[in-house]
Motif scaffolding. Sequence first.
Motif, PDB file in Angstrom:
ATOM      1  N   ARG A 223       4.899  33.829  25.707  1.00  0.00           N
ATOM      2  CA  ARG A 223       6.047  34.711  25.926  1.00  0.00           C
ATOM      3  C   ARG A 223       7.349  33.918  25.851  1.00  0.00           C
ATOM      4  O   ARG A 223       8.338  34.252  26.521  1.00  0.00           O
ATOM      5  CB  ARG A 223       5.918  35.405  27.281  1.00  0.00           C
ATOM      6  N   PHE A 224       7.366  32.874  25.055  1.00  0.00           N
ATOM      7  CA  PHE A 224       8.576  32.085  24.884  1.00  0.00           C
ATOM      8  C   PHE A 224       9.669  32.932  24.236  1.00  0.00           C
ATOM      9  O   PHE A 224       9.393  33.827  23.430  1.00  0.00           O
ATOM     10  CB  PHE A 224       8.297  30.858  24.017  1.00  0.00           C
ATOM     11  N   SER A 225      10.901  32.613  24.537  1.00  0.00           N
ATOM     12  CA  SER A 225      12.030  33.371  23.997  1.00  0.00           C
ATOM     13  C   SER A 225      13.134  32.407  23.580  1.00  0.00           C
ATOM     14  O   SER A 225      12.962  31.187  23.603  1.00  0.00           O
ATOM     15  CB  SER A 225      12.539  34.369  25.047  1.00  0.00           C
ATOM     16  N   GLY A 226      14.270  32.982  23.213  1.00  0.00           N
ATOM     17  CA  GLY A 226      15.378  32.145  22.767  1.00  0.00           C
ATOM     18  C   GLY A 226      15.198  31.710  21.318  1.00  0.00           C
ATOM     19  O   GLY A 226      14.447  32.305  20.549  1.00  0.00           O
ATOM     20  N   ARG A 227      15.879  30.641  20.952  1.00  0.00           N
ATOM     21  CA  ARG A 227      15.842  30.155  19.577  1.00  0.00           C
ATOM     22  C   ARG A 227      14.788  29.056  19.413  1.00  0.00           C
ATOM     23  O   ARG A 227      14.411  28.394  20.385  1.00  0.00           O
ATOM     24  CB  ARG A 227      17.211  29.625  19.171  1.00  0.00           C
ATOM     25  N   LEU A 228      14.356  28.881  18.182  1.00  0.00           N
ATOM     26  CA  LEU A 228      13.479  27.756  17.890  1.00  0.00           C
ATOM     27  C   LEU A 228      14.240  26.455  18.129  1.00  0.00           C
ATOM     28  O   LEU A 228      15.458  26.398  17.918  1.00  0.00           O
ATOM     29  CB  LEU A 228      12.994  27.823  16.444  1.00  0.00           C
ATOM     30  N   TYR A 247       8.613  35.624  21.506  1.00  0.00           N
ATOM     31  CA  TYR A 247       9.815  36.454  21.467  1.00  0.00           C
ATOM     32  C   TYR A 247      11.007  35.652  20.944  1.00  0.00           C
ATOM     33  O   TYR A 247      12.152  35.902  21.322  1.00  0.00           O
ATOM     34  CB  TYR A 247      10.125  37.004  22.863  1.00  0.00           C
ATOM     35  N   PHE A 248      10.748  34.704  20.071  1.00  0.00           N
ATOM     36  CA  PHE A 248      11.831  33.912  19.509  1.00  0.00           C
ATOM     37  C   PHE A 248      12.734  34.798  18.653  1.00  0.00           C
ATOM     38  O   PHE A 248      12.277  35.738  17.991  1.00  0.00           O
ATOM     39  CB  PHE A 248      11.271  32.771  18.657  1.00  0.00           C
ATOM     40  N   SER A 249      14.011  34.471  18.633  1.00  0.00           N
ATOM     41  CA  SER A 249      14.988  35.259  17.883  1.00  0.00           C
ATOM     42  C   SER A 249      15.933  34.317  17.146  1.00  0.00           C
ATOM     43  O   SER A 249      15.803  33.093  17.215  1.00  0.00           O
ATOM     44  CB  SER A 249      15.767  36.180  18.836  1.00  0.00           C
ATOM     45  N   GLY A 250      16.874  34.925  16.427  1.00  0.00           N
ATOM     46  CA  GLY A 250      17.846  34.124  15.688  1.00  0.00           C
ATOM     47  C   GLY A 250      17.305  33.665  14.344  1.00  0.00           C
ATOM     48  O   GLY A 250      16.231  34.064  13.902  1.00  0.00           O
ATOM     49  N   SER A 251      18.058  32.805  13.707  1.00  0.00           N
ATOM     50  CA  SER A 251      17.679  32.307  12.389  1.00  0.00           C
ATOM     51  C   SER A 251      16.890  31.012  12.510  1.00  0.00           C
ATOM     52  O   SER A 251      16.773  30.431  13.589  1.00  0.00           O
ATOM     53  CB  SER A 251      18.933  32.083  11.539  1.00  0.00           C
ATOM     54  N   LEU A 252      16.350  30.566  11.383  1.00  0.00           N
ATOM     55  CA  LEU A 252      15.555  29.339  11.373  1.00  0.00           C
ATOM     56  C   LEU A 252      16.470  28.121  11.450  1.00  0.00           C
ATOM     57  O   LEU A 252      17.496  28.065  10.756  1.00  0.00           O
ATOM     58  CB  LEU A 252      14.707  29.270  10.107  1.00  0.00           C
ATOM     59  N   LEU A 272      12.590  36.834  14.633  1.00  0.00           N
ATOM     60  CA  LEU A 272      13.431  35.984  13.803  1.00  0.00           C
ATOM     61  C   LEU A 272      14.048  36.817  12.681  1.00  0.00           C
ATOM     62  O   LEU A 272      13.418  37.749  12.181  1.00  0.00           O
ATOM     63  CB  LEU A 272      12.598  34.835  13.226  1.00  0.00           C
ATOM     64  N   ARG A 273      15.259  36.475  12.268  1.00  0.00           N
ATOM     65  CA  ARG A 273      15.944  37.287  11.286  1.00  0.00           C
ATOM     66  C   ARG A 273      16.730  36.425  10.304  1.00  0.00           C
ATOM     67  O   ARG A 273      16.799  35.206  10.439  1.00  0.00           O
ATOM     68  CB  ARG A 273      16.868  38.303  11.956  1.00  0.00           C
ATOM     69  N   GLY A 274      17.288  37.087   9.329  1.00  0.00           N
ATOM     70  CA  GLY A 274      18.079  36.397   8.319  1.00  0.00           C
ATOM     71  C   GLY A 274      17.312  36.280   7.011  1.00  0.00           C
ATOM     72  O   GLY A 274      16.174  36.745   6.884  1.00  0.00           O
ATOM     73  N   GLN A 275      17.934  35.679   6.038  1.00  0.00           N
ATOM     74  CA  GLN A 275      17.274  35.448   4.764  1.00  0.00           C
ATOM     75  C   GLN A 275      16.440  34.169   4.837  1.00  0.00           C
ATOM     76  O   GLN A 275      16.813  33.222   5.516  1.00  0.00           O
ATOM     77  CB  GLN A 275      18.302  35.355   3.645  1.00  0.00           C
ATOM     78  N   VAL A 276      15.336  34.176   4.131  1.00  0.00           N
ATOM     79  CA  VAL A 276      14.495  32.984   4.113  1.00  0.00           C
ATOM     80  C   VAL A 276      15.196  31.914   3.289  1.00  0.00           C
ATOM     81  O   VAL A 276      15.527  32.148   2.117  1.00  0.00           O
ATOM     82  CB  VAL A 276      13.110  33.308   3.509  1.00  0.00           C
ATOM     83  N   PRO A 277      15.472  30.752   3.891  1.00  0.00           N
ATOM     84  CA  PRO A 277      16.231  29.722   3.170  1.00  0.00           C
ATOM     85  C   PRO A 277      15.453  29.141   1.996  1.00  0.00           C
ATOM     86  O   PRO A 277      14.224  29.010   2.038  1.00  0.00           O
ATOM     87  CB  PRO A 277      16.487  28.664   4.243  1.00  0.00           C
ATOM     88  N   GLY A 278      16.184  28.757   0.965  1.00  0.00           N
ATOM     89  CA  GLY A 278      15.562  28.203  -0.221  1.00  0.00           C
ATOM     90  C   GLY A 278      14.922  26.854  -0.010  1.00  0.00           C
ATOM     91  O   GLY A 278      14.050  26.444  -0.798  1.00  0.00           O
ATOM     92  N   TRP A 279      15.313  26.143   1.072  1.00  0.00           N
ATOM     93  CA  TRP A 279      14.744  24.810   1.281  1.00  0.00           C
ATOM     94  C   TRP A 279      13.248  24.833   1.602  1.00  0.00           C
ATOM     95  O   TRP A 279      12.610  23.784   1.609  1.00  0.00           O
ATOM     96  CB  TRP A 279      15.500  24.020   2.347  1.00  0.00           C
ATOM     97  N   PHE A 280      12.692  26.012   1.858  1.00  0.00           N
ATOM     98  CA  PHE A 280      11.235  26.067   2.035  1.00  0.00           C
ATOM     99  C   PHE A 280      10.521  25.498   0.809  1.00  0.00           C
ATOM    100  O   PHE A 280       9.431  24.938   0.909  1.00  0.00           O
ATOM    101  CB  PHE A 280      10.762  27.505   2.280  1.00  0.00           C
TER     102      PHE A 280
END
Length: 917
Positions: A223-228, A247-252, A272-280
């Motif tokens: 049940r962790f939360s906040g950002r990575l 329950y993590f949120s925010g962008s990577l 988690l939200r946002g666009q998947v970054p190209g650096w993957f």
Amino acid sequence: MLLKVFVFLVLGSVAVKSQQPTFNDDVLGLIFFKAGLQDPNAKLQSWSEDDNDPCNWVGIKCDPTTYRVTELHLDGLSLSGHVGRGLLRLQFLKVVSLSNNNLTGTIGAELSSIGSLQVLDLSGNDLSGSIPEEFFWQCGSLKSVSLARNNLSGQIPGSLSSCWGLAEFNFSYNQISGQLPSGIWYLRSLQSIDVYGNLLEGDIPEGIGNLYDLRHLNLGNNRFSGRLPGDIGSCSLLKYVDFSENYFSGSLPDSMRKLVSCTRISLRGNSLRGQVPGWFGELTSLESLDLSANQFYGRVPYSLGNLQSLKELNLSMNQFTGKVPSWMFSVSFDQVLRVLDLSSNGFYGEIPSKLGVLSSLVFFNMSRNRLFGSIPSTIGELKATQVVDLSDNMLNGSIPSEIGAAVSLKVLVLQRNFLSGKIPTQIVNCSSLTTLILSENNLSGSIPTAFPNLSNLEYVDLSLNDLTGSLPKELANLSQLVFFNISHNHLHGELPLGGFFNTIPTSSVSGNPSLCGSVVNRSCPAVHPKPIVLNPNSSDSIGGSSRDHPRKKIVLSISALVSIGAAAFIVIGVIAITILNIHVRSTSRAAAALMLSGAEDFSGSPTNDSKYGKLVMFSGDADFVAGANALLNKDCELGHGGFGVVYRTILRDGRAVAIKKLTVSSLIKSQLEFEREVRTLGKIRHHNLVALEGYYWTPSLQLLIYEFVPSGNLYKHLHDGPDGSYLSWQQRFNIILGMAKGLAYLHQMNIIHYNLKSTNILVDSSGEAKVGDYGLARLLPTLDRCVLSSKIQSALGYMAPEFACKTVKITEKCDVYGFGVLVLEVITGKRPVEYMEDDVVVLTDMVRGALGDGRVEECVDESLRNNFPAEEAIPVIKLGLICASQVPSNRPGMEEVVNILELIKCPSDGNGKERFE
């Protein structure tokens, strides 16, 4: 022996002052340790107090020079009992491994001070309680500790941060709560952290970047939360990262691009939200990437095509848009990609025709998108693929005949498209097929005559199409079948006789007016011989003129012939049906007898013979009575649902039990995880819950053994026959209260039911409600709501609306919704959804409308109309509507529901109405 143990107890505190081979110290220590164990398979028979040293004993390793015990390995020996203090005597012990047994009790604080202990593995047992704070006070030599797959609670001790030499710890699959101690980020030797499947919460403390040697990080299913953690990129040696189901949120965090050694990243089931970054695309070592069930949007970056080692790609249940990425179907992926899941997004366009290049693909899911066009014929080139799901799109055209070349196919789901044409006869070449769902299309023609050759079929849905023709009689031979839905087609003729079709639900064959048979309560027309037509102008047999009484002679002749023919037909039919019944029963009994002969070891508890499987009874006798009530005898079948078929059988002590034969084998967890979940469910005991008495496991067969509740389920009492009319208001109120108490207890144990419906509520002989089938969804490998919705389709009307929403977490509030519907069902006597001739009535909407119009009392079951207390019934109805609110946050918790019901029953202020008005 007892004398030696007594001496050991008296002198146990005497320290060893020499490394000379004082053999009795190790011998006595181990014998004393053995005294606290139960060894049902006599694996420790070689342990004898008469030996000078234990170095030749099973599970023992000694130093070749000093002959002192250095390692103890007793994994998977079915040992029970507790970990005794005898091990404290072994001052040179470095490794203690007791995994995968049945050890109970708590963890002693002194364990970590054994000798020069470096490795402690107690995983896969039934240890309970919390990890003592002082457990890690003396851990200078400890390098590895695993307490996984137990029933531990409490918090992770802060003293863990003082174990400077610790390289790995594994506390996964327990019920540990609280937060991660921030001091663990200073343990520079740490290489592996695994706390998966607990109740840990809060933000991840800063400082993880200090762990330069960290290679394995698993914080999933908590049940962790906040950002990575933003500095995770400093752990440049990480190979395995799992933040899933939190329950993590925010962008990577951008620092993740430094994880170039990583082979697996799982972020599934967060916010988690946002666009998947190209650096993957720079993480070229990746073999598995799971971003499913988040709120990522936009287009999938083209750079992912650089991940040529990728074996698993799961982007499902997000908000991705754009055309289906063609680079995913390029030759660069053809050797390695095994899992491709793009389901529940906004992809559009046609399925690329180069689909066949993914020759290693095992799992392929593009359901719930906006795909159009036809299914490419190259689907037949997917020789290794076992699962194909293209449902809920806008696909048209026919099912390609080339599908028959996909010989490994087990699951094919194409429902809710615009497919037309016939079901290709070549599909019978997919001999491993277990699940075939083609419902809600425009398919026509007849069901292929060779369809019954698919002998592994378990789940078939062909409903809501334009199929014609008759059903092959041989369908009755499909012994694995648990669901077969052909409703709302244009099929005709007689339903097959025998097997599953003897108990097929009416709803599964409805909407076919020309079908006949006992299930649809429609007699099939008799087939008579062609009548003999007599020429009225011909002479009679004695040469007289036909003009003498011609009409009388014709009528008598035809009547006699028809009577004789009908009588012969009836006699032949009776004989045929008798022979068929004898054959079916003998086959059923033969199968049951075969099962019994193959389950010979059912008389023990537990058994582990690989030939027969493993039976564990949590208490009582495990010996079954054969004969008329043989195990899994068709005659003793009680019913079946989305998870399995239930039978009644008798134990040797005369006690009846209900046995559920699970039918989700292809989705079931590994044996270890299955047993862990079942053992957890087996410890749940409550007056309003059906007790789980034991289980049986083989890779191909899993049985759950429950207490037998003789009076049947709530559905039967409410809807089948006259029984419902005899449920008084007081009985109904007690059933509602009992259901509430049972669910409240489950939620207190952090178990979500997932499958509430009136057939899963049993009523015992005293009228008490007992909630059954709880927790079965935990046996599936992932809590995939798509899998659940297909397995629990019979729960239509009970399922909370958020079950269909890919971005909302499934919580206890889903059970509260189902409970609310059950409350209304009990009071009104009506089903959650009822189909009229030209309308569909949803119970919650009907009652809500009646309440708004001031007609709520008219909703009460007619059998109670003149005999129920309105001051209780109306508040309970309102409570049911509140529980069935469309918004989860508006629903009360089950503990509160129990309190409200008890207030309604015994109001402190003379009435219970104020709370609901």
